[in-house]
Design a protein around this motif. Structure first.
Motif, PDB file in Angstrom:
ATOM      1  N   GLU A   1      -3.982  30.553  28.774  1.00  9.63           N
ATOM      2  CA  GLU A   1      -3.909  31.120  27.438  1.00  9.63           C
ATOM      3  C   GLU A   1      -2.454  31.154  26.965  1.00  9.63           C
ATOM      4  N   GLN A   2      -2.217  30.634  25.772  1.00 10.57           N
ATOM      5  CA  GLN A   2      -0.887  30.636  25.186  1.00 10.57           C
ATOM      6  C   GLN A   2      -0.619  31.992  24.554  1.00 10.57           C
ATOM      7  N   LEU A   3       0.673  32.316  24.389  1.00  7.04           N
ATOM      8  CA  LEU A   3       1.038  33.581  23.763  1.00  7.04           C
ATOM      9  C   LEU A   3       0.717  33.562  22.276  1.00  7.04           C
ATOM     10  N   PHE A   4       1.043  32.461  21.586  1.00  6.19           N
ATOM     11  CA  PHE A   4       0.808  32.346  20.151  1.00  6.19           C
ATOM     12  C   PHE A   4      -0.258  31.306  19.865  1.00  6.19           C
ATOM     13  N   ASP A   5      -1.005  31.532  18.785  1.00  4.06           N
ATOM     14  CA  ASP A   5      -2.055  30.610  18.375  1.00  4.06           C
ATOM     15  C   ASP A   5      -2.173  30.671  16.859  1.00  4.06           C
TER      16      ASP A   5
ATOM     17  N   LEU B   1      -0.865  36.690  15.347  1.00  6.99           N
ATOM     18  CA  LEU B   1      -0.722  35.318  15.838  1.00  6.99           C
ATOM     19  C   LEU B   1      -0.618  35.231  17.356  1.00  6.99           C
ATOM     20  N   THR B   2      -0.776  36.354  18.048  1.00  2.00           N
ATOM     21  CA  THR B   2      -0.692  36.353  19.510  1.00  2.00           C
ATOM     22  C   THR B   2      -2.067  36.513  20.145  1.00  2.00           C
ATOM     23  N   ARG B   3      -2.112  36.345  21.443  1.00  2.00           N
ATOM     24  CA  ARG B   3      -3.363  36.511  22.191  1.00  2.00           C
ATOM     25  C   ARG B   3      -3.763  37.978  22.320  1.00  2.00           C
ATOM     26  N   TYR B   4      -2.888  38.887  21.923  1.00  2.00           N
ATOM     27  CA  TYR B   4      -3.176  40.313  22.046  1.00  2.00           C
ATOM     28  C   TYR B   4      -3.991  40.869  20.879  1.00  2.00           C
ATOM     29  N   TRP B   5      -4.195  40.064  19.851  1.00  3.32           N
ATOM     30  CA  TRP B   5      -4.969  40.520  18.684  1.00  3.32           C
ATOM     31  C   TRP B   5      -6.425  40.674  19.073  1.00  3.32           C
ATOM     32  N   ARG B   6      -7.037  41.768  18.617  1.00  2.00           N
ATOM     33  CA  ARG B   6      -8.453  42.027  18.844  1.00  2.00           C
ATOM     34  C   ARG B   6      -9.117  42.352  17.515  1.00  2.00           C
ATOM     35  N   ARG B   7     -10.412  42.145  17.462  1.00  2.00           N
ATOM     36  CA  ARG B   7     -11.177  42.318  16.224  1.00  2.00           C
ATOM     37  C   ARG B   7     -10.960  43.674  15.543  1.00  2.00           C
ATOM     38  N   PRO B   8     -10.959  44.803  16.252  1.00  2.00           N
ATOM     39  CA  PRO B   8     -10.766  46.093  15.569  1.00  2.00           C
ATOM     40  C   PRO B   8      -9.424  46.214  14.837  1.00  2.00           C
ATOM     41  N   LEU B   9      -8.459  45.415  15.234  1.00  2.00           N
ATOM     42  CA  LEU B   9      -7.154  45.475  14.567  1.00  2.00           C
ATOM     43  C   LEU B   9      -7.219  44.985  13.115  1.00  2.00           C
ATOM     44  N   PHE B  10      -8.255  44.221  12.773  1.00  2.00           N
ATOM     45  CA  PHE B  10      -8.438  43.841  11.364  1.00  2.00           C
ATOM     46  C   PHE B  10      -8.648  45.090  10.510  1.00  2.00           C
ATOM     47  N   LEU B  11      -9.417  46.044  11.028  1.00  2.00           N
ATOM     48  CA  LEU B  11      -9.649  47.286  10.291  1.00  2.00           C
ATOM     49  C   LEU B  11      -8.371  48.120  10.212  1.00  2.00           C
ATOM     50  N   VAL B  12      -7.580  48.108  11.270  1.00  2.00           N
ATOM     51  CA  VAL B  12      -6.288  48.808  11.262  1.00  2.00           C
ATOM     52  C   VAL B  12      -5.390  48.191  10.197  1.00  2.00           C
ATOM     53  N   ALA B  13      -5.373  46.864  10.124  1.00  2.00           N
ATOM     54  CA  ALA B  13      -4.546  46.166   9.128  1.00  2.00           C
ATOM     55  C   ALA B  13      -5.001  46.512   7.707  1.00  2.00           C
ATOM     56  N   ALA B  14      -6.295  46.530   7.494  1.00  2.00           N
ATOM     57  CA  ALA B  14      -6.821  46.864   6.160  1.00  2.00           C
ATOM     58  C   ALA B  14      -6.464  48.301   5.793  1.00  2.00           C
ATOM     59  N   LEU B  15      -6.631  49.203   6.724  1.00  2.00           N
ATOM     60  CA  LEU B  15      -6.308  50.608   6.478  1.00  2.00           C
ATOM     61  C   LEU B  15      -4.808  50.790   6.227  1.00  2.00           C
ATOM     62  N   TYR B  16      -3.981  50.117   7.003  1.00  2.00           N
ATOM     63  CA  TYR B  16      -2.525  50.187   6.836  1.00  2.00           C
ATOM     64  C   TYR B  16      -2.132  49.717   5.435  1.00  2.00           C
TER      65      TYR B  16
ATOM     66  N   GLY C   1       6.590  47.063   9.941  1.00  2.00           N
ATOM     67  CA  GLY C   1       5.186  47.189  10.338  1.00  2.00           C
ATOM     68  C   GLY C   1       4.342  46.011   9.876  1.00  2.00           C
ATOM     69  N   PHE C   2       4.551  45.591   8.625  1.00  2.00           N
ATOM     70  CA  PHE C   2       3.783  44.442   8.123  1.00  2.00           C
ATOM     71  C   PHE C   2       4.176  43.154   8.840  1.00  2.00           C
ATOM     72  N   ILE C   3       5.465  42.946   9.032  1.00  2.00           N
ATOM     73  CA  ILE C   3       5.918  41.724   9.711  1.00  2.00           C
ATOM     74  C   ILE C   3       5.469  41.744  11.173  1.00  2.00           C
ATOM     75  N   GLY C   4       5.590  42.896  11.821  1.00  2.00           N
ATOM     76  CA  GLY C   4       5.128  43.023  13.205  1.00  2.00           C
ATOM     77  C   GLY C   4       3.634  42.785  13.336  1.00  2.00           C
ATOM     78  N   GLY C   5       2.871  43.284  12.368  1.00  2.00           N
ATOM     79  CA  GLY C   5       1.430  43.054  12.376  1.00  2.00           C
ATOM     80  C   GLY C   5       1.073  41.584  12.230  1.00  2.00           C
ATOM     81  N   ALA C   6       1.815  40.888  11.374  1.00  2.00           N
ATOM     82  CA  ALA C   6       1.578  39.443  11.201  1.00  2.00           C
ATOM     83  C   ALA C   6       1.867  38.696  12.496  1.00  2.00           C
ATOM     84  N   ILE C   7       2.949  39.085  13.151  1.00  2.00           N
ATOM     85  CA  ILE C   7       3.295  38.434  14.427  1.00  2.00           C
ATOM     86  C   ILE C   7       2.234  38.748  15.480  1.00  2.00           C
ATOM     87  N   LEU C   8       1.813  40.014  15.561  1.00  2.00           N
ATOM     88  CA  LEU C   8       0.781  40.400  16.523  1.00  2.00           C
ATOM     89  C   LEU C   8      -0.510  39.619  16.288  1.00  2.00           C
TER      90      LEU C   8
END
Length: 135
Positions: free
Chosen positions: A10-14, A68-83, A59-66
């Motif tokens: 698994e690559q770090l970025f995708d 694009l990484t393998r650490y992103w998970r589906r629930p984080l979409f809701l965190v992004a929308a709420l943020y 926070g927005f730039i960090g979220g965009a970077i996150l």
């Protein structure tokens, strides 16, 4: 985001697997950069406000970077929308509760308009991507 790679490791970025993901990243970067630029002006009025602008931009730039990484998970979409939604709403207690929130010294504030439009588009994209990534 794709979870399978040709090498078997698994690559770090995708890249985003959905074109809407590119829109979300662009909107997060736009609002993040505008907040960082606007922090230079905001800090002249209030040091606390300037710091909040910097943290919000990072926070927005960090979220965009996150995203694009393998650490992103589906629930984080809701965190992004709420943020994004909280950031939209945070304008009003500071600038006023109506359309006047988008004005500064009698003129339309392009920073406010650009950031709030980008955040609204980001929120919609994040909810769409959450639904699209459904399990």
């Amino acid at each position: 985001m794709s979870t399978e790679h040709a090498t078997g490791t698994e690559q770090l970025f995708d890249r985003p697997s959905n074109p809407i993901g590119y829109v979300a990243v662009l909107m997060a970067i736009v609002t993040g950069v505008v907040h960082l630029v606007a922090s230079m002006n905001a800090i002249q009025f209030s040091q606390m406000l300037g710091i909040l602008f910097i943290l919000n931009g990072l926070g927005f730039i960090g979220g965009a970077i996150l995203y694009l990484t393998r650490y992103w998970r589906r629930p984080l979409f809701l965190v992004a929308a709420l943020y994004a939604i909280v950031t939209i709403l945070a304008l009003f207690p500071v600038q006023g509760w109506g359309v006047e929130a988008f004005y500064m010294e009698g003129n339309l504030n392009p920073f406010a308009v650009v950031t709030k439009v980008a955040e609204a588009v980001l929120a919609v994209c994040a909810v769409y991507l959450y639904v699209d990534a459904g399990e």
